[in-house]
Write a protein that holds these residues in place. Structure first.
Motif: not given
Length: 732
Positions: A247-252, A122
């Protein structure tokens, strides 16, 4: 090399954002279809996969152009492309689409597999952002002035006027196509495939293992890329159209898989679709080393299919391509094909103008397949011309190949009662032996060329064999031997034997030609089988070279022409149609350029009554590169008086102005119709770039450019003198 257990053949996935032209057909689809049909005739286990590439910015951009939704666009063009391929006899085992659920699942699994094993990295970078729409902008959502040719409508990835590849940072005065506002830079995080970490494997795979069996253009381009220094390549992007990052993340959040990453995975998902339909297992075709994977592409896809996708496959323990026969580009009438300039021949246009016409049909599909193969850009760019197409069909297909079949059938009906005549071994001549030897050896020669992806040469061998047949008939002259009669007026026994042998061998050659031409011209091969009253099973490759394909005494159907002549009028119509399309596209492009010039790039003076007006998009320090006085002195700015004005027909944004320049009167076309009425312009004094090269817009020669300034609300203000000035006065 041992014969592979199975074959998986792919053709590049076409974007479902518009019609595809014959350059695409020649580059990736007809060569693949020839190879697949040959493998099928060999009885090999082969699956031919393709499908529509339905993600990426090209899709929503086309939706905006057509005033509809991305889903409607992909549904429309997926259907059109699938039908086009069917009409041109491209025989995919499956033509899938990347919007299908199975593809989303497959692509997400691929990303997850690599990410979970830390095979992706990343990085945070700055990207253009449209504050008005709260959107990160992909390259195609940014427009501006091309730094190379100064066309005002260049995209962030390419100028469609001069063809220069660009990055958004290179554009002069970039604006968002979503809001029209200048974008700003914002930080965003993305996932990358670290190509630089795998240089050693790529060098071994390409530059060592395949340096001799891959085409030189493919190896050369890969070597240049690797030697130039491999860099990590983003596999995600900020976009709302595509395969969601799993992906279950804020970045995704708000991110999708980059289209170059998800599109080739479409080959895998398409194979799954095929396998489910056929009740088979897809895994051996991608996981078993006894499978031969071959990608057919154009040269603009070499890096993706030879470096990036093979690395993705290797990291996921899939098989990698054994060959990537990439063709060069096909030009049209001496110029590069271009959709934006309408310098192209769409598959749909050819289908409508030839195949779907009353005197068209599948034979006309084969005519195009023949010419595109005969001029295939296998090692260098080649050129499609309508005269060349006409000559190839009339002079080679019709006069050589088709003529031999027709002459043989006509003579057989006239001289041997419409039946396959006997073979008289006791009178075999040296001429007979030579032709029989050529028939028997042709199979091996053509097979070697097909296995080496030299389709152009392979087709040439088939035509050469038909040419030998014509020569054989001409030298034997059976139509003259029938005049050798006895006292009772009957053809002598000796003459009839010679006639029989000539036509028997010619008919056996026709049957062999049907087998050998089948991979190239499948409709023609089927028609030949119909005329000879044999089943299509005769077309199996193992039968090539046999001199016993047609049984003695077997009745054949009356002769029919395999091809029709391409008339001069048809060729002239196509040439004129091509030129008309070019002029229309040129006028539209110039109108767009003129509109943007008026809107953002021409504020050399402050408009009357606007001394404190904000700077337009074309002004301001740091926007354009610094120039010297001598550069500015080259521009001849003069005051002109508008004496007449009218709207340009069928052009909502253009006005045609008649401008008094003092010692002459000029016609100027300007993209200001949405801001000024024709009546309001009459009597106005305007500032004119007087030494700008004339250019045609909508068929009208514009002899200069008037200057305007754009206000924050988008309104245009004319740039002119504060008080009445003599027409023709210079501006200093």
């Amino acid at each position: 090399m041992n014969t592979p257990k199975r074959y998986l053949i792919t053709s590049a996935l076409p974007y479902a954002n518009g019609h595809k032209h014959i350059g695409h057909l020649a580059g990736a689809y007809i060569p693949a279809d020839i190879y697949v049909r040959y493998l099928r005739a060999q009885g090999r286990d082969v699956v031919f996969v393709c499908g529509s590439d339905e993600h990426g910015t090209a899709i929503p951009i086309q939706a905006m152009k057509e005033g509809t939704t991305p889903q409607a666009i992909i549904d429309k063009y997926h259907t059109i492309m699938k039908e086009n391929f069917d009409d041109l006899s491209v025989s995919f085992d499956v033509y899938d689409r990347t919007s299908a659920p199975v593809h989303h699942e497959t692509a997400q699994e691929f990303f997850t597999y690599l990410n979970d094993r830390n095979l992706l990295v990343t990085k945070e970078s700055e990207q253009y952002y449209d504050e008005a729409t709260s959107t990160f902008l992909a390259d195609r959502y940014i427009k501006g002035e091309c730094p190379n040719c100064h066309f005002m409508g260049a995209f962030g990835d390419q100028c469609e006027k001069c063809g220069t590849a660009l990055s958004p940072d290179e554009l002069i005065n970039p604006v968002s196509t979503l809001s029209g506002a200048p974008p700003v830079k914002r930080a965003t995080k993305h996932w990358y495939l670290p190509l630089d970490q795998h240089e050693a494997w790529l060098r071994e795979y390409i530059l060592e293992n395949h340096k001799d069996d891959w085409r030189a253009n493919v190896v050369g381009q890969c070597k240049s890329w690797i030697d130039g220094g491999l860099q990590p390549r983003a596999v995600t992007r900020d976009l709302d159209w595509g395969v969601k990052v799993p992906l279950d993340t804020p970045d995704a959040a708000g991110k999708v898989l980059y289209v170059w990453f998800d599109a080739p995975i479409g080959y895998i998902s398409a194979t799954k679709t095929w396998a489910q339909r056929e009740g088979k297992d897809w895994r051996p075709y991608w996981l078993d080393n006894e499978t031969k994977l071959v990608h057919f592409i154009g040269k603009d896809n070499i890096v993706f299919h030879c470096i990036i996708f093979p690395l993705m496959l290797q990291l996921h323990d899939y098989i990698v391509p054994e060959n990537v026969p990439a063709n060069e580009f096909l030009n049209l009438e001496g110029d590069k094909m271009s959709t934006s300039r309408a310098w192209k021949l769409d598959m749909q246009d050819y289908i409508d103008d030839f195949i779907k016409k009353e005197n068209g049909g599948p034979a006309l599909a084969d005519c195009l397949r023949y010419y595109l193969t005969a001029i295939a850009p296998e090692t260098k760019d080649s050129d499609f011309t309508w005269k060349g197409f006409q000559d190839a069909v009339n002079g080679e297909l019709l006069n050589k190949f088709g003529n031999f079949m027709n002459r043989t059938m006509v003579l057989m009906h006239k001289l041997t009662g419409g039946k396959v005549p006997k073979w008289h071994a006791d009178i075999v001549t040296e001429r007979d032996n030579v032709l029989m030897a050529e028939i028997k050896t042709a199979k091996a020669k053509i097979e070697e060329l097909l296995e080496g992806y030299r389709f152009r040469d392979a087709l040439g061998e088939v035509i050469a064999l038909a040419t030998l047949g014509n020569g054989y008939l001409q030298l034997n002259e059976p139509w003259k031997k029938v005049k050798q009669v006895d006292a009772e007026g009957k053809v002598t026994e000796a003459a009839q034997k010679e006639i029989d042998n000539c036509l028997h061998l010619s008919l056996q050659l026709c049957a062999n030609l049907a087998i050998l031409i089948n991979p190239f011209l499948p409709n023609t091969a089927k028609k030949m089988c119909h005329l000879m009253k044999v089943v299509d099973a005769m077309l199996e490759w193992k039968n090539a070279g046999s001199l016993k394909l047609l049984s003695v005494g077997y009745s054949l159907r009356p002769p029919e022409l395999l091809f029709r002549k391409i008339e001069d009028e048809e060729v002239q119509y196509q040439v004129e149609k091509l030129k008309a399309g070019l002029e229309k596209a040129k006028a539209a492009m110039e109108a767009e350029n003129g509109n943007r010039q008026s809107a953002i790039g021409n504020t050399a003076a402050t408009p009357s009554g606007a001394a404190n007006a904000p700077l337009s998009l074309g002004e301001g320090p740091g926007v354009k590169s610094e120039i010297q006085y001598d550069d500015f002195a080259k521009i001849d700015l003069r005051i002109g008086t508008v004496t007449a004005c009218e709207k340009v027909p069928k052009a909502d944004k253009l006005l045609q102005l008649t401008v008094d320049m003092g010692n002459e009167v000029r016609t100027i076309v300007s993209g200001i119709a949405q801001h000024f009425t024709p009546e309001s312009m009459v009597g106005k004094q305007v500032m004119v770039v007087a030494n700008l090269a004339p250019r045609k817009m909508r068929g009208i020669e514009s002899q200069g450019m008037i200057l305007t300034a754009e206000q924050p609300d988008g309104k245009l203000i004319l740039v002119g003198p504060n008080e009445a000035t003599l027409a023709g006065s210079g501006v200093r």
